[in-house]
Design a protein around this motif. Structure first.
Motif, short mmCIF file in Angstrom:
data_model
loop_
_atom_site.label_atom_id
_atom_site.label_comp_id
_atom_site.label_asym_id
_atom_site.label_seq_id
_atom_site.Cartn_x
_atom_site.Cartn_y
_atom_site.Cartn_z
N GLY A 37 -19.27 14.55 33.44
CA GLY A 37 -20.35 15.32 32.84
C GLY A 37 -21.51 14.42 32.43
N GLY A 97 -17.83 15.90 29.87
CA GLY A 97 -18.07 14.97 28.78
C GLY A 97 -19.45 15.12 28.15
N GLY A 143 -11.71 17.70 24.94
CA GLY A 143 -10.62 18.17 24.09
C GLY A 143 -10.19 17.15 23.06
N ASP A 180 -9.03 21.53 24.71
CA ASP A 180 -8.99 21.34 26.16
C ASP A 180 -9.53 22.56 26.90
OD1 ASP A 180 -8.09 18.74 26.19
OD2 ASP A 180 -5.97 19.27 26.28
N SER A 199 -7.91 21.58 36.17
CA SER A 199 -6.64 22.03 36.74
C SER A 199 -6.26 23.39 36.17
CB SER A 199 -5.55 21.02 36.39
OG SER A 199 -5.36 21.01 34.97
N ASN A 249 -5.15 23.56 33.23
CA ASN A 249 -4.13 23.22 32.24
C ASN A 249 -4.65 22.19 31.25
OD1 ASN A 249 -1.73 24.58 33.52
ND2 ASN A 249 -2.38 23.25 35.18
N THR A 251 -10.54 15.70 34.13
CA THR A 251 -10.91 16.23 35.44
C THR A 251 -10.63 15.24 36.58
OG1 THR A 251 -13.17 15.61 34.84
CG2 THR A 251 -12.61 17.93 34.69
N1 UDP Z 1 -9.71 19.46 30.74
C1 UDP Z 1 -8.43 19.96 30.67
N2 UDP Z 1 -7.70 20.10 31.84
C2 UDP Z 1 -8.18 19.74 33.05
C3 UDP Z 1 -9.49 19.20 33.11
C4 UDP Z 1 -10.23 19.07 31.95
O1 UDP Z 1 -7.94 20.28 29.60
O2 UDP Z 1 -7.48 19.90 34.06
C5 UDP Z 1 -10.54 19.38 29.51
C6 UDP Z 1 -10.25 18.17 28.64
O3 UDP Z 1 -10.36 18.52 27.29
C7 UDP Z 1 -11.38 17.22 29.02
C8 UDP Z 1 -12.53 18.17 29.23
O4 UDP Z 1 -11.92 19.31 29.84
O5 UDP Z 1 -11.65 16.30 28.01
C9 UDP Z 1 -13.66 17.64 30.06
O6 UDP Z 1 -13.19 16.94 31.19
P1 UDP Z 1 -13.34 15.33 31.33
O7 UDP Z 1 -13.00 14.68 30.04
O8 UDP Z 1 -12.58 14.93 32.53
O9 UDP Z 1 -14.90 15.19 31.58
P2 UDP Z 1 -15.69 13.92 32.14
O10 UDP Z 1 -15.23 12.72 31.38
O11 UDP Z 1 -15.35 13.78 33.61
O12 UDP Z 1 -17.12 14.26 31.93
#
Ligand code: UDP
Length: 238
Positions: free
Chosen positions: A16, A56, A61, A75, A136, A138, A143
């Motif tokens: 993000g 992000g 979460g 999450d 996912s 879940n 991600t």
């Molecule tokens: N998340 C989750 N399950 C998944 C993918 C994402 O619970 O399968 C939630 C988790 O809280 C995560 C948020 O979505 O912190 C955002 O995703 P991520 O931290 O991967 O974002 P990025 O760091 O890639 O911007």
């Protein structure tokens, strides 16, 4: 497909934060427009593209849990954040004439399609970009793992991790001038040296399924189309 293309079907994973540009929060329209133009160049070469985006820039979460929110709820909020990013990207892609479908792991009928693997494959074969939203579906994942999962399910030639730097370094190149760039790495190198490429779960999944991970700069205009041809600077994990 253009004969110069090295990776014919790719999954592009962006955090993000990449969408924030220079902002502190949320989405920078100029940045997503530029990313859309870059993806268009690859589509025009005949590359099939699907995308997984994080959240992000909106919510994670873990940070929610630190502030007293139940982790699972946090999450889910994070996953919903990825849907927002996916819709913004879809709009930017369609503005430059790239037909795009969003498929969510959490069904959200009024907003986008549910995740249906065979339908996603058909979209890509027709030259549409498919953005996989809601991770996912879940809690307790980031991600990165669904990015490796979807890349495997979609039969991608590579998982492209679009970052703010042009690959993996031995140390943070912004802080340590002696940091060296790795052109190639093995999955085991990444895991044992704890190089921050992607989550360990995602690396393991990619390793088991022999999906190369290409780490490249998504901030440099025109770079995506370069790297799908195997040109320019990047790190490939195999
Ligand atoms: N998340 C989750 N399950 C998944 C993918 C994402 O619970 O399968 C939630 C988790 O809280 C995560 C948020 O979505 O912190 C955002 O995703 P991520 O931290 O991967 O974002 P990025 O760091 O890639 O911007």
């Amino acid at each position: 497909v253009d004969p110069s293309v090295r990776f014919k079907r790719v999954l592009l994973k962006m955090s993000g934060e990449v969408l924030m540009g220079d902002r502190e929060y949320g989405i920078d329209p100029a940045t997503i427009d530029r990313i859309a133009a870059d993806v268009k160049q690859a589509i025009e070469l005949g590359v099939q593209v699907c995308v997984v985006v994080g959240a992000g820039n909106i919510f994670r979460g873990v940070s929610g849990a630190e502030n007293g929110l139940e982790r699972v709820t946090g999450d889910y909020i994070g996953m919903l954040g990825t849907v927002m990013n996916a819709l913004a990207l879809q709009s930017a892609f369609e503005k430059v004439g790239v037909p795009t479908r969003v498929q969510s792991a959490i069904p959200m009928q009024a907003v986008c399609e549910p995740f249906i693997r065979r339908r996603a494959l058909r979209h890509m074969e027709k030259g549409r970009v498919v953005i996989f939203a809601a991770g996912s579906g879940n809690p307790f994942f980031t991600t990165d793992t669904p990015a490796a999962l979807r890349a495997t399910e979609m039969g991608c030639d590579a998982l492209f991790k679009g970052t703010k730097v042009d690959g993996v370094y031995s140390a943070d190149p912004h802080k340590d001038p002696s940091a060296t760039h790795y052109d190639t790495l093995s999955y085991m190198d990444v895991l044992t040296k704890d190089l921050k490429v992607m989550d360990a779960t995602a690396i393991s999944l990619a390793r088991e399924n022999h999906i190369p991970i290409v780490v490249f700069s998504v901030l440099e205009a025109g770079n995506f189309a370069k790297v799908v041809r195997g040109e320019g600077k990047f790190t490939i994990v195999t």
